[in-house]
Design a protein around this motif. Structure first.
Motif, PDB file in Angstrom:
ATOM      1  N   GLY A   1       0.774  -1.234   0.000  1.00 17.27           N
ATOM      2  CA  GLY A   1       0.000   0.000   0.000  1.00 17.27           C
ATOM      3  C   GLY A   1       0.800   1.276   0.000  1.00 17.27           C
ATOM      4  N   MET A   2       2.116   1.191  -0.192  1.00 14.73           N
ATOM      5  CA  MET A   2       2.950   2.386  -0.212  1.00 14.73           C
ATOM      6  C   MET A   2       3.161   2.851  -1.645  1.00 14.73           C
ATOM      7  SD  MET A   2       5.758   1.353   2.744  1.00 14.73           S
ATOM      8  CE  MET A   2       5.641  -0.433   2.489  1.00 14.73           C
ATOM      9  N   ASN A   3       2.750   4.071  -1.932  1.00 15.37           N
ATOM     10  CA  ASN A   3       2.934   4.638  -3.267  1.00 15.37           C
ATOM     11  C   ASN A   3       4.432   4.801  -3.527  1.00 15.37           C
ATOM     12  OD1 ASN A   3       1.420   5.758  -5.605  1.00 15.37           O
ATOM     13  ND2 ASN A   3       2.623   7.582  -5.141  1.00 15.37           N
ATOM     14  N   THR A   4       4.950   4.079  -4.505  1.00 14.89           N
ATOM     15  CA  THR A   4       6.395   3.981  -4.721  1.00 14.89           C
ATOM     16  C   THR A   4       6.734   4.275  -6.161  1.00 14.89           C
ATOM     17  OG1 THR A   4       6.519   2.269  -3.013  1.00 14.89           O
ATOM     18  CG2 THR A   4       8.400   2.461  -4.502  1.00 14.89           C
ATOM     19  N   VAL A   5       7.656   5.231  -6.389  1.00 15.56           N
ATOM     20  CA  VAL A   5       8.116   5.516  -7.736  1.00 15.56           C
ATOM     21  C   VAL A   5       9.637   5.492  -7.758  1.00 15.56           C
ATOM     22  CG1 VAL A   5       6.088   6.861  -8.381  1.00 15.56           C
ATOM     23  CG2 VAL A   5       8.051   8.021  -7.361  1.00 15.56           C
ATOM     24  N   ALA A   6      10.196   5.129  -8.903  1.00 18.66           N
ATOM     25  CA  ALA A   6      11.645   5.043  -9.062  1.00 18.66           C
ATOM     26  C   ALA A   6      12.130   6.208  -9.902  1.00 18.66           C
ATOM     27  CB  ALA A   6      12.033   3.720  -9.713  1.00 18.66           C
ATOM     28  N   ILE A   7      13.137   6.936  -9.375  1.00 21.25           N
ATOM     29  CA  ILE A   7      13.599   8.161 -10.032  1.00 21.25           C
ATOM     30  C   ILE A   7      15.124   8.246  -9.996  1.00 21.25           C
ATOM     31  CG2 ILE A   7      11.475   9.477  -9.706  1.00 21.25           C
ATOM     32  CD1 ILE A   7      12.752  10.717  -7.198  1.00 21.25           C
ATOM     33  N   SER A   8      15.796   7.226 -10.482  1.00 25.05           N
ATOM     34  CA  SER A   8      17.254   7.218 -10.512  1.00 25.05           C
ATOM     35  C   SER A   8      17.803   8.426 -11.269  1.00 25.05           C
ATOM     36  CB  SER A   8      17.746   5.934 -11.193  1.00 25.05           C
ATOM     37  OG  SER A   8      19.124   6.019 -11.510  1.00 25.05           O
ATOM     38  N   GLY A   9      18.997   8.830 -10.907  1.00 27.35           N
ATOM     39  CA  GLY A   9      19.663   9.915 -11.621  1.00 27.35           C
ATOM     40  C   GLY A   9      20.445   9.457 -12.829  1.00 27.35           C
ATOM     41  N   ALA A  10      20.384   8.166 -13.168  1.00 26.08           N
ATOM     42  CA  ALA A  10      21.156   7.643 -14.291  1.00 26.08           C
ATOM     43  C   ALA A  10      20.652   8.204 -15.612  1.00 26.08           C
ATOM     44  CB  ALA A  10      21.073   6.114 -14.310  1.00 26.08           C
ATOM     45  N   ALA A  11      21.569   8.348 -16.562  1.00 16.17           N
ATOM     46  CA  ALA A  11      21.227   8.746 -17.929  1.00 16.17           C
ATOM     47  C   ALA A  11      21.898   7.755 -18.866  1.00 16.17           C
ATOM     48  CB  ALA A  11      21.705  10.168 -18.219  1.00 16.17           C
ATOM     49  N   MET A  12      21.150   7.244 -19.841  1.00 14.45           N
ATOM     50  CA  MET A  12      21.695   6.143 -20.625  1.00 14.45           C
ATOM     51  C   MET A  12      21.070   6.032 -22.000  1.00 14.45           C
ATOM     52  SD  MET A  12      22.498   2.362 -19.209  1.00 14.45           S
ATOM     53  CE  MET A  12      23.749   3.165 -18.223  1.00 14.45           C
ATOM     54  N   ARG A  13      21.899   5.606 -22.953  1.00 13.00           N
ATOM     55  CA  ARG A  13      21.425   5.212 -24.277  1.00 13.00           C
ATOM     56  C   ARG A  13      21.012   3.744 -24.232  1.00 13.00           C
ATOM     57  NH1 ARG A  13      26.043   5.760 -28.499  1.00 13.00           N
ATOM     58  NH2 ARG A  13      26.894   4.191 -27.095  1.00 13.00           N
ATOM     59  N   ASP A  14      20.133   3.356 -25.130  1.00 17.34           N
ATOM     60  CA  ASP A  14      19.775   1.940 -25.231  1.00 17.34           C
ATOM     61  C   ASP A  14      21.001   1.091 -25.517  1.00 17.34           C
ATOM     62  OD1 ASP A  14      17.131   2.539 -24.757  1.00 17.34           O
ATOM     63  OD2 ASP A  14      16.527   2.452 -26.864  1.00 17.34           O
ATOM     64  N   ALA A  15      21.931   1.632 -26.314  1.00 19.60           N
ATOM     65  CA  ALA A  15      23.120   0.872 -26.712  1.00 19.60           C
ATOM     66  C   ALA A  15      24.067   0.609 -25.544  1.00 19.60           C
ATOM     67  CB  ALA A  15      23.877   1.620 -27.815  1.00 19.60           C
TER      68      ALA A  15
END
Length: 485
Positions: free
Chosen positions: A439-453
């Motif tokens: 019941g805890m509203n949970t979102v993921a917000i990592s600071g990572a930046a990435m290309r698919d490759a």
């Protein structure tokens, strides 16, 4: 990730952070890699790199029992930074016969908290990496060709390093939050999730957080030429379920083949699963994600995203999205064979054959029971016996609240002004599912930046761009200052 805005800090703070990072005994593999000369980096950036290097050096994959050593190292760093022993909790667990630990660190509010606690998630364990398979030592941080290489450089020691360094940095600055902040690090997310389940229950019952933010997903999506196009907020995850499918019969001598060969029957069942496509589904998160991605995705794929977001029944849009490997898994439940075993001798007919089939089930689709019923109907062979091989956690989708959206903007827009921020559904799984399930509203917000490759999590030569590592150091720093100002 573009060049991020760098925060200026006092020399005294920087010196203390540098001293903080280098005084704890480390595993030999971490000591053998010479630190690259980076005179252009600030002291706080070098301290973050040192912390990152040190935790990469712990082989926290199953079978090596290194999670407790990493916990001891991190605890030492927090104590030296000024966190009280009473605000640091180390919990012992048994994960399928292997000892592991969880770590919880409280950054206490000054005076009476002005709002409910914020819990920040990450996991310390990693998927195994065999040195003989890698081009570089997997448990040594290697800087080469503009990248940091090593197991966990992304999943999820990047998250552990980013969150830990932010706590250390803020503590050394003398910052006092207006609400309690908690780091909650698990020790077996990649395997049994025993620590995750126990910690989620503990958090729900004792901390009672107002917000749960996950550092193990989300982040900036880059084009192949490194241009930022979207910040994704992970707000939902598919349900993870693994089945073992087994066929048995009396067998016999290989010189006298029979029609009911266990291997052939199992193979036919697997081919039926391969050919089947689950019904296309949608929810507010997938529609919203496609609406934003469609604006920045060129050509027919972008047009299909926009069309689907407006009308999920659009057959032409569905066909285009299903044909693309980057979007097909977001439209429905998927089940795929991942392991196979059968027979007992080269000159004997097989008495049994077993396949492992892993399913990622679209939220709200009836979970594992519904997926099993569908697969049985598709196979249409009662001789194939199903066994659910995992504990299933079915979790609802979360919402990106105005408070969290404002905090994400505070962390993202100084680096990428005006970048689109949109929720999305994860096809994989993280600790977050267990918190949502309670019941805890949970979102993921990592600071990572990435290309698919560059996405090599769980694979060979896992990496993150050096520039993106340093540019992301202010991400959690700004977010926490916004949330607990």
């Amino acid at each position: 990730m573009g060049i991020g805005m760098k925060m200026m800090i006092k020399l005294a703070l920087a010196s203390s952070l540098m001293a903080l990072a280098g005084t704890t005994a480390l595993p030999a593999c971490a000591q053998t890699q010479a630190q690259a000369s980076t005179p252009q980096r600030s002291a706080h950036e070098q301290a973050a790199r040192e912390l990152y290097r040190n935790i990469i050096g712990f082989r926290t994959a199953r079978g090596h029992k290194q999670v407790p050593a990493m916990v001891a190292y991190l605890k030492g760093e927090f104590v030296k930074a000024g966190f009280a022993e009473t605000d640091i909790s180390v919990t012992d667990y048994d994960s399928a016969g292997e000892p592991t630990q969880g770590l919880i660190v409280r950054y206490a509010a000054k005076g009476k908290p002005k709002a409910g606690p914020v819990v920040l998630l990450g996991h310390m364990d990693v998927v195994e990496a065999l040195p003989e398979d890698w081009e570089r030592p997997p448990f040594t941080l290697t800087e080469e060709d503009g990248y940091f290489f090593g197991r966990g450089t992304l999943d999820n020691k990047y998250g552990i390093a980013s969150l830990s360094h932010t706590f250390l940095r803020l503590k050394q600055e003398g910052w006092a939050p207006s609400r309690d902040l908690y780091l909650v690090f698990s020790g077996d997310e990649e395997t049994g999730m025993i620590t995750t389940r126990a910690q989620a229950k503990l958090v729900a019952e004792t901390i009672k957080p107002a917000l749960v933010l996950n550092g193990d997903a989300g982040g900036v999506r880059l084009t192949e030429d490194y241009k930022p196009i979207l910040f994704g907020v992970q707000a939902a995850e598919k349900t993870f379920a693994t089945f073992e499918l087994t066929v048995t019969n009396p067998g016999g001598h290989s010189s006298r083949p029979r029609k009911d060969n266990a291997i052939y029957e199992l193979a036919s069942a697997l081919k039926a699963i391969e050919a089947y496509r689950f019904e296309v589904r949608d929810n507010a998160i997938t529609r919203g994600s496609f609406a934003e991605m469609g604006k920045i995705t060129p050509g027919p794929l972008g047009e299909a995203m926009l069309a689907f977001s407006r009308n999920p029944a659009d057959e032409a849009a569905r066909a285009t999205l299903l044909a693309s490997p980057t979007t097909a898994n977001l439209l429905s439940t998927t089940c795929v064979a991942t392991m196979l075993k059968g027979g007992h001798a080269e000159n004997a007919l097989p008495q049994s054959a077993t396949a492992t089939v892993n399913c990622r089930i679209f939220p709200g689709e009836g979970g594992a029971a519904a997926a099993e019923a569908t697969l049985k109907k598709v196979i249409a062979n009662d001789k194939v016996v199903f066994k659910l091989a995992t504990d299933v956690v079915e979790a609802p989708a979360s919402t990106l609240t105005p408070e969290v959206l404002a905090a994400v903007k505070a962390g993202v827009h100084p680096r990428f002004p005006g970048l689109i921020i949109a929720p999305y559904m994860e096809s994989g799984g993280t600790d977050g599912m267990h918190y949502r399930a309670l019941g805890m509203n949970t979102v993921a917000i990592s600071g990572a930046a990435m290309r698919d490759a560059d996405m090599f999590a769980h694979g060979l030569n896992e990496r993150i761009r050096v520039e993106d590592f340093y540019a992301g150091l202010d991400h959690w720093y700004l977010i926490l200052k916004h949330l607990a100002r």
